[in-house]
Scaffold this motif. Structure first.
Motif, PDB file in Angstrom:
ATOM      1  N   THR A  24       3.330 -10.497  -7.259  1.00  0.00           N
ATOM      2  CA  THR A  24       3.711  -9.728  -8.449  1.00  0.00           C
ATOM      3  C   THR A  24       5.171 -10.110  -8.665  1.00  0.00           C
ATOM      4  O   THR A  24       6.029 -10.546  -7.758  1.00  0.00           O
ATOM      5  N   ARG A  25       5.739  -9.615  -9.798  1.00  0.00           N
ATOM      6  CA  ARG A  25       7.239  -9.827 -10.261  1.00  0.00           C
ATOM      7  C   ARG A  25       7.972  -8.907  -9.064  1.00  0.00           C
ATOM      8  O   ARG A  25       8.958  -9.567  -8.794  1.00  0.00           O
ATOM      9  N   GLN A  26       7.423  -8.038  -8.483  1.00  0.00           N
ATOM     10  CA  GLN A  26       8.350  -7.096  -7.437  1.00  0.00           C
ATOM     11  C   GLN A  26       8.258  -8.043  -6.312  1.00  0.00           C
ATOM     12  O   GLN A  26       9.281  -8.033  -5.553  1.00  0.00           O
ATOM     13  N   GLU A  27       7.183  -8.595  -5.949  1.00  0.00           N
ATOM     14  CA  GLU A  27       7.032  -9.436  -4.706  1.00  0.00           C
ATOM     15  C   GLU A  27       7.874 -10.779  -4.792  1.00  0.00           C
ATOM     16  O   GLU A  27       8.754 -11.104  -3.897  1.00  0.00           O
ATOM     17  N   TRP A  28       8.119 -11.385  -6.039  1.00  0.00           N
ATOM     18  CA  TRP A  28       8.945 -12.453  -5.917  1.00  0.00           C
ATOM     19  C   TRP A  28      10.618 -11.906  -6.040  1.00  0.00           C
ATOM     20  O   TRP A  28      11.214 -12.652  -5.436  1.00  0.00           O
ATOM     21  N   ASN A  29      10.734 -10.794  -6.784  1.00  0.00           N
ATOM     22  CA  ASN A  29      12.249 -10.494  -6.718  1.00  0.00           C
ATOM     23  C   ASN A  29      12.359 -10.040  -5.035  1.00  0.00           C
ATOM     24  O   ASN A  29      13.588 -10.169  -4.818  1.00  0.00           O
ATOM     25  N   PHE A 225      25.367 -18.747  -9.269  1.00  0.00           N
ATOM     26  CA  PHE A 225      24.929 -20.164  -9.322  1.00  0.00           C
ATOM     27  C   PHE A 225      24.604 -20.723  -7.807  1.00  0.00           C
ATOM     28  O   PHE A 225      23.339 -21.250  -7.528  1.00  0.00           O
ATOM     29  N   LYS A 226      25.465 -20.293  -6.844  1.00  0.00           N
ATOM     30  CA  LYS A 226      24.848 -20.702  -5.489  1.00  0.00           C
ATOM     31  C   LYS A 226      23.835 -19.897  -4.922  1.00  0.00           C
ATOM     32  O   LYS A 226      23.086 -20.417  -4.303  1.00  0.00           O
ATOM     33  N   LYS A 227      23.505 -18.623  -5.392  1.00  0.00           N
ATOM     34  CA  LYS A 227      22.438 -17.989  -4.896  1.00  0.00           C
ATOM     35  C   LYS A 227      20.972 -18.577  -5.536  1.00  0.00           C
ATOM     36  O   LYS A 227      20.136 -18.655  -4.964  1.00  0.00           O
ATOM     37  N   ILE A 228      21.156 -19.024  -6.925  1.00  0.00           N
ATOM     38  CA  ILE A 228      19.893 -19.574  -7.363  1.00  0.00           C
ATOM     39  C   ILE A 228      19.777 -21.000  -6.916  1.00  0.00           C
ATOM     40  O   ILE A 228      18.724 -21.355  -6.555  1.00  0.00           O
ATOM     41  N   ALA A 270      20.780  -8.457 -18.144  1.00  0.00           N
ATOM     42  CA  ALA A 270      19.315  -7.873 -18.303  1.00  0.00           C
ATOM     43  C   ALA A 270      18.504  -8.403 -17.333  1.00  0.00           C
ATOM     44  O   ALA A 270      17.387  -7.815 -16.980  1.00  0.00           O
ATOM     45  N   ASP A 271      18.438  -9.920 -16.953  1.00  0.00           N
ATOM     46  CA  ASP A 271      17.562 -10.420 -16.164  1.00  0.00           C
ATOM     47  C   ASP A 271      17.591  -9.905 -14.646  1.00  0.00           C
ATOM     48  O   ASP A 271      18.628  -9.519 -14.179  1.00  0.00           O
ATOM     49  N   ASP A 272      16.233  -9.479 -14.227  1.00  0.00           N
ATOM     50  CA  ASP A 272      16.420  -9.587 -12.659  1.00  0.00           C
ATOM     51  C   ASP A 272      16.184 -11.109 -11.932  1.00  0.00           C
ATOM     52  O   ASP A 272      16.446 -12.120 -12.844  1.00  0.00           O
ATOM     53  N   ARG A 273      15.980 -11.079 -10.972  1.00  0.00           N
ATOM     54  CA  ARG A 273      16.222 -12.408 -10.166  1.00  0.00           C
ATOM     55  C   ARG A 273      14.983 -13.204 -10.608  1.00  0.00           C
ATOM     56  O   ARG A 273      15.147 -14.422 -10.912  1.00  0.00           O
ATOM     57  N   VAL A 277      15.333 -16.791 -12.447  1.00  0.00           N
ATOM     58  CA  VAL A 277      14.991 -17.896 -11.901  1.00  0.00           C
ATOM     59  C   VAL A 277      14.252 -18.857 -12.993  1.00  0.00           C
ATOM     60  O   VAL A 277      14.152 -20.048 -13.066  1.00  0.00           O
ATOM     61  N   ARG A 278      13.318 -18.082 -13.627  1.00  0.00           N
ATOM     62  CA  ARG A 278      12.627 -18.708 -14.733  1.00  0.00           C
ATOM     63  C   ARG A 278      13.625 -19.163 -15.868  1.00  0.00           C
ATOM     64  O   ARG A 278      13.152 -20.440 -16.285  1.00  0.00           O
TER      65      ARG A 278
END
Length: 327
Positions: A24-29, A225-228, A270-273, A277-278
Motif C-alpha cells: 500500500t501507499r502507506q507501507e511504501w511511505n 536529493f540525498k534522501k532520494i 504536496a508530495d509525500d515520499r 519517488v514516483r
C-alpha cells in the motif's frame, strides 16, 4: 559516462512496476522513511574506526612519507549517500605526481613551459607498482594478508560485521587537463585524479567536484536529493530480492541519475515520499528515453565527458610514460 545511461540497460521501468506492487501507499511511505536515513551512529563509528586503523597502519611507512602520499575519503560515505547496513568506506592514496592531458587547442611544449611541468623521474607504472607494494605490505601487517584482496584498482580490506567496516584503498595520482581559454588568453587546469589499473587502463575521476556539487544539490532541494538517492539504492536491493532486477546497477550510476533530475521535481511540497519517488523516477524514465538527451548527460561532477577522457579511459598505458610534477 553517457554509455551507462542507455535506455536498454536502465532499470527504471522495473522500478515503476515495483512501486505498483501489492504494498500500500502507506507501507511504501513507511519503508521510504526508514530507507532515506544515512548510516546509524554505530555504523558510522565502525566506519570511522576502520579509517583510523588504515591511517595508523600507513603512518610510519617511510616511502609513503618521503613521496608525500596523502589519504582522502571518497565515495558514498564521503558524499553522505550511503545507506544503512552499508558499513564500508573508500579511501584514495594520492601520489603528488601528475598525469597531464591536453585539449586539442593546446600546444603542449608551450603549455609545459608556461605552467612549469617537469619530469618526475619515475614512470606511471613504477609509481603505481611501488604504491601497491607498500600499501599491500603495511595493510597486510595490520589486518592480516588473508584479509587483503588486490583488485584491478583498489586494495580491499575485508570487513567484520559489527567490528570492522570494509575499506577500499585506491592508489591514485593527480590529473591535470590543460585547456586554452581564448577569451582570457590563458591556460586553465581542470584538476582530478587518475587511477592506473593493473591491466594498464586509466580511470579518470573528479571526486571533489562530485562532492561539492552534491552538497549544493542537497541545499537547493531542501535536503531531499540525498534522501532520494538512498531510497533508490535500497529500492535496487529490494528489486533484486524480488527478482525484478537481474542486472547490475552501480551506486555511482544511481547517484548520477538522481542528480540529473531537475530541482523542481524534488520541491513539490504536496508530495509525500511515495509521490516524490514516483515523480523522480518518471522524470528519469522520460529523460532516458530521449535519444537527444542521453549523450548530453553528465556525471555529478558536471563534466560532459569529452573525447580526451573517453580515450584516456580505454587506452592501454603499459608503456613507460614519464609522470610530471609542477616545478
Amino acid at each position: 559516462m553517457s554509455g551507462l545511461f542507455s535506455p536498454s540497460n536502465n532499470a527504471l521501468p522495473s522500478l515503476l512496476a515495483l512501486l505498483g506492487s501489492p504494498r500500500t501507499r502507506q507501507e511504501w511511505n513507511e519503508r521510504f522513511t526508514h530507507w532515506e536515513r544515512p548510516a546509524s551512529i554505530s555504523e558510522a563509528g565502525t566506519i570511522e574506526r576502520a579509517q583510523s586503523n588504515v591511517l595508523a597502519a600507513l603512518s610510519n611507512n617511510q616511502w609513503l612519507v618521503r613521496e608525500r602520499i596523502s589519504i582522502f575519503q571518497q565515495g558514498s560515505y564521503y558524499n553522505n549517500t550511503n545507506v544503512r547496513t552499508e558499513a564500508d568506506i573508500d579511501l584514495r592514496a594520492v601520489h603528488p605526481s601528475v598525469k597531464v592531458d591536453y585539449a586539442d587547442n593546446v600546444y603542449e611544449e608551450s603549455a609545459q613551459a608556461v605552467l612549469g611541468y617537469i619530469n618526475y623521474g619515475l614512470t606511471f607504472d613504477q609509481i603505481f607498482s611501488h604504491m601497491h607494494t607498500e600499501l599491500m605490505a603495511d595493510l597486510g601487517r595490520r589486518f592480516g594478508q588473508e584479509n587483503i584482496v588486490a583488485g584491478q584498482k583498489a586494495l580491499r580490506i575485508k570487513g567484520i560485521t559489527g567490528s570492522r567496516a570494509e575499506v577500499d584503498v585506491v592508489p591514485a595520482i593527480r590529473l591535470h587537463h590543460i585547456f586554452w581559454r581564448s577569451d582570457l588568453l590563458q591556460y586553465e587546469i581542470l584538476e582530478g585524479i587518475a587511477i592506473l589499473a593493473r591491466d594498464g587502463r586509466w580511470t579518470l575521476n573528479f571526486p571533489e567536484q562530485h562532492h561539492n556539487n552534491g552538497i549544493a544539490k542537497r541545499a537547493r532541494t531542501a535536503h531531499r536529493f540525498k534522501k532520494i538517492v538512498r531510497i533508490f539504492k535500497r529500492l535496487r536491493s529490494d528489486m533484486k530480492e524480488r527478482g525484478v532486477l537481474h542486472g547490475t546497477v552501480p551506486s555511482f550510476l544511481i547517484e548520477c541519475l538522481v542528480y540529473l533530475v531537475e530541482d523542481a521535481y524534488f520541491m513539490v511540497d504536496a508530495d509525500d515520499r511515495y509521490a516524490r519517488v514516483r515523480r523522480v523516477a518518471q522524470r528519469l524514465q522520460a529523460r532516458l528515453r530521449d535519444p537527444q538527451a542521453v549523450p548530453l548527460m553528465t556525471e555529478i561532477n558536471g563534466m560532459v565527458i569529452p573525447p580526451f577522457l573517453a580515450i584516456a579511459r580505454s587506452r592501454q598505458t603499459m608503456r613507460p610514460w614519464p609522470a610530471a610534477v609542477l616545478g
